[in-house]
Design an enzyme around this catalytic site. Structure first.
Site, PDB file in Angstrom:
ATOM      1  N   HIS A   1       0.866  -1.201   0.000  1.00  0.00           N
ATOM      2  CA  HIS A   1       0.000   0.000   0.000  1.00  0.00           C
ATOM      3  C   HIS A   1       0.893   1.239   0.000  1.00  0.00           C
ATOM      4  CE1 HIS A   1      -3.781   2.180   1.564  1.00  0.00           C
ATOM      5  NE2 HIS A   1      -2.874   3.113   1.302  1.00  0.00           N
TER       6      HIS A   1
ATOM      7  N   HIS B   1       1.420   5.443  -1.779  1.00  0.00           N
ATOM      8  CA  HIS B   1       1.016   6.557  -2.644  1.00  0.00           C
ATOM      9  C   HIS B   1       2.269   7.105  -3.311  1.00  0.00           C
ATOM     10  CE1 HIS B   1      -3.048   6.797  -0.863  1.00  0.00           C
ATOM     11  NE2 HIS B   1      -2.420   6.306   0.191  1.00  0.00           N
TER      12      HIS B   1
ATOM     13  N   LYS C   1      -9.655  -0.535  -5.361  1.00  0.00           N
ATOM     14  CA  LYS C   1      -9.655   0.158  -4.075  1.00  0.00           C
ATOM     15  C   LYS C   1     -10.986   0.820  -3.801  1.00  0.00           C
ATOM     16  CE  LYS C   1      -7.940   2.106  -0.370  1.00  0.00           C
ATOM     17  NZ  LYS C   1      -6.842   2.999  -0.086  1.00  0.00           N
TER      18      LYS C   1
ATOM     19  N   HIS D   1     -10.471   1.154   2.280  1.00  0.00           N
ATOM     20  CA  HIS D   1     -10.229   2.222   3.260  1.00  0.00           C
ATOM     21  C   HIS D   1     -11.419   2.163   4.208  1.00  0.00           C
ATOM     22  CE1 HIS D   1      -8.623   6.237   4.577  1.00  0.00           C
ATOM     23  NE2 HIS D   1      -9.788   6.176   5.200  1.00  0.00           N
TER      24      HIS D   1
ATOM     25  N   HIS E   1      -4.420  -0.429   6.169  1.00  0.00           N
ATOM     26  CA  HIS E   1      -3.908   0.410   7.271  1.00  0.00           C
ATOM     27  C   HIS E   1      -4.810   0.384   8.506  1.00  0.00           C
ATOM     28  CE1 HIS E   1      -6.721   3.111   5.315  1.00  0.00           C
ATOM     29  NE2 HIS E   1      -5.886   3.431   4.350  1.00  0.00           N
TER      30      HIS E   1
ATOM     31  N   ASP F   1       1.527   2.789   3.496  1.00  0.00           N
ATOM     32  CA  ASP F   1       0.671   3.963   3.316  1.00  0.00           C
ATOM     33  C   ASP F   1       1.506   5.238   3.299  1.00  0.00           C
ATOM     34  OD1 ASP F   1      -1.656   5.289   2.757  1.00  0.00           O
ATOM     35  OD2 ASP F   1      -2.342   5.383   4.823  1.00  0.00           O
TER      36      ASP F   1
HETATM   37  O1  DOR Z   1      -3.193   9.841   5.507  1.00  0.00           O
HETATM   38  C1  DOR Z   1      -3.590   9.508   4.404  1.00  0.00           C
HETATM   39  N1  DOR Z   1      -3.074  10.052   3.266  1.00  0.00           N
HETATM   40  N2  DOR Z   1      -4.565   8.608   4.318  1.00  0.00           N
HETATM   41  C2  DOR Z   1      -5.155   8.300   3.159  1.00  0.00           C
HETATM   42  O2  DOR Z   1      -6.051   7.500   3.164  1.00  0.00           O
HETATM   43  C3  DOR Z   1      -4.754   8.990   1.909  1.00  0.00           C
HETATM   44  C4  DOR Z   1      -3.396   9.493   1.998  1.00  0.00           C
HETATM   45  C5  DOR Z   1      -3.050  10.464   0.888  1.00  0.00           C
HETATM   46  O3  DOR Z   1      -3.294  10.149  -0.272  1.00  0.00           O
HETATM   47  O4  DOR Z   1      -2.495  11.535   1.186  1.00  0.00           O
HETATM   48 ZN    ZN Z   2      -3.312   5.114   1.610  1.00  0.00          ZN
END
Ligand code: DOR
Ligand code: ZN
Length: 346
Positions: free
Chosen positions: A14, A16, A100, A137, A175, A248
């Site tokens: 997971h 980004h 997702k 989520h 998460h 995450d």
């Molecule tokens: O803290 C987070 N940031 N939680 C999420 O679910 C998305 C993520 C983000 O994309 O910045």
């Molecule tokens: Zn995330």
């Protein structure tokens, strides 16, 4: 004698990676440690089609050196109008590994998320049929529910029913942050698993308010009470195949964090494995780090284990206060603090 620990190269289930300049800035940190990663689709606009996922995968590879050895595993952002055929075709073609579910407005770039799971039941049924994992989520978005209770209420209102209706759907509860989530995952069948972040293993909600407001400790789902952190530590280090590594890592430019309405997200990619190793060491469970980081995830996803290895060595180092990379200033998790293990062979 120096302590060393050699494990199969881990994967991040997971992460980004963003897009554009931020992608170029952060992708190398993930590729340094991990062989594969599940790439979150919450770009703006979100990755909702196989064609856009294939194009995004190309941009990720272009942000890395040719010999990085890194494989991005792409996901589809589900909307109320999600197209079951496109998703199933994309999965069969090896473009989509998973899909997702963001409840609409639960977090960053989730405005196009699902307003009611009932709207996507045909898609979820199809995913169950083809064995495609659903990544969840797990927070309700009802503003009347206390933010610290939103995960537990999501389990009661949505997840329990979903699993009852689609008992063979592969689900990754992403998460997780609460003992309720641990109990739910432990009690569910082998088709239900969870990822756990390094930050939820290290911090509880006090971290957001130590001596003042601490935006770099703010993420979603928000960190909870100490008893929940302890439950997560127990689950992660238990050896159960239901729990695996998902950082995450969610970078935001420093100005977007330090703002009257700061963004949610902790950027832990630079020292993620070192961060997990500290937890497993503190829990006397270093022998279980490999299962959590490198074995349970591929087993759940039905993918081969990585064959190469990473070596960690005991000996502390200080995490930098900030990283200036690709024109971005990013504050990493553990900024200006010590970590007890470092990677010697990445
Ligand atoms: O803290 C987070 N940031 N939680 C999420 O679910 C998305 C993520 C983000 O994309 O910045
Ligand atoms: Zn995330």
């Amino acid at each position: 004698m120096t302590d060393t620990l050699t494990i199969r190269r881990p994967d991040d289930w997971h992460v980004h990676l963003r897009d554009g300049a931020m992608l170029e800035a952060v992708a190398p940190f993930t590729a340094r440690q991990f062989a594969r990663a599940i790439i979150m689709p919450n770009l703006s606009p979100p990755v909702t089609s196989a064609a856009s996922a294939a194009a995004y995968r190309e941009r990720i590879m272009a942000a890395l050196p040719d010999d990085s050895g890194f494989t991005p595993l792409m996901t589809c952002y589900l909307t109320d109008d999600a197209d079951a055929d496109d998703i199933a075709t994309g999965h069969a073609a090896g473009i989509f590994t998973a899909a997702k579910l963001y409840p609409a407005n639960a977090t960053t770039n989730s405005a196009h998320g699902v307003t009611d799971v009932a709207h996507i039941m045909p898609v979820l049924e199809r995913m169950q049929d083809i064995g495609m994992p659903l990544l969840v989520h797990g927070e309700v978005t009802d503003g009347s529910i206390d933010i610290f209770d939103r995960e537990a209420v999501f389990i009661e209102r949505i997840l329990e029913k979903l699993i009852e209706t689609l008992p063979d759907l592969k689900v990754v509860f992403e998460h997780i942050t609460t003992e309720q989530a641990v109990r739910f995952v432990d009690g569910a069948g082998p088709n239900v698993a969870a990822t756990i972040t390094p930050h939820h293993l290290h911090i509880n909600r006090n971290a957001m308010f130590t001596g003042g407001i601490r935006p770099h400790a703010y993420c979603l789902p928000v960190a909870k009470r100490e008893l929940h952190r302890l439950a997560l530590r127990k689950a992660a280090t238990s050896g159960s195949a239901k729990y695996f590594l998902g950082t995450d890592s969610a970078p935001h430019e420093i100005h977007a964090k330090l703002s009257a309405c700061g963004c949610a997200g902790i950027f832990n990619a630079p020292y993620a494995l070192e961060s997990y190793a500290a937890v497993f060491d503190e829990e006397g469970a270093l022998d279980r780090l490999e299962g959590f980081a490198s074995v349970h995830g591929p087993q759940f996803y039905g993918l081969p284990l990585n064959e190469d290895r990473v070596t960690l060595e005991g000996g502390s180092f200080t995490v930098p206060e900030s990283l200036n990379t690709g024109g971005s200033t990013l504050v990493p998790f553990h900024a200006d603090s010590e970590l007890a293990w470092h990677i010697v062979q990445a």
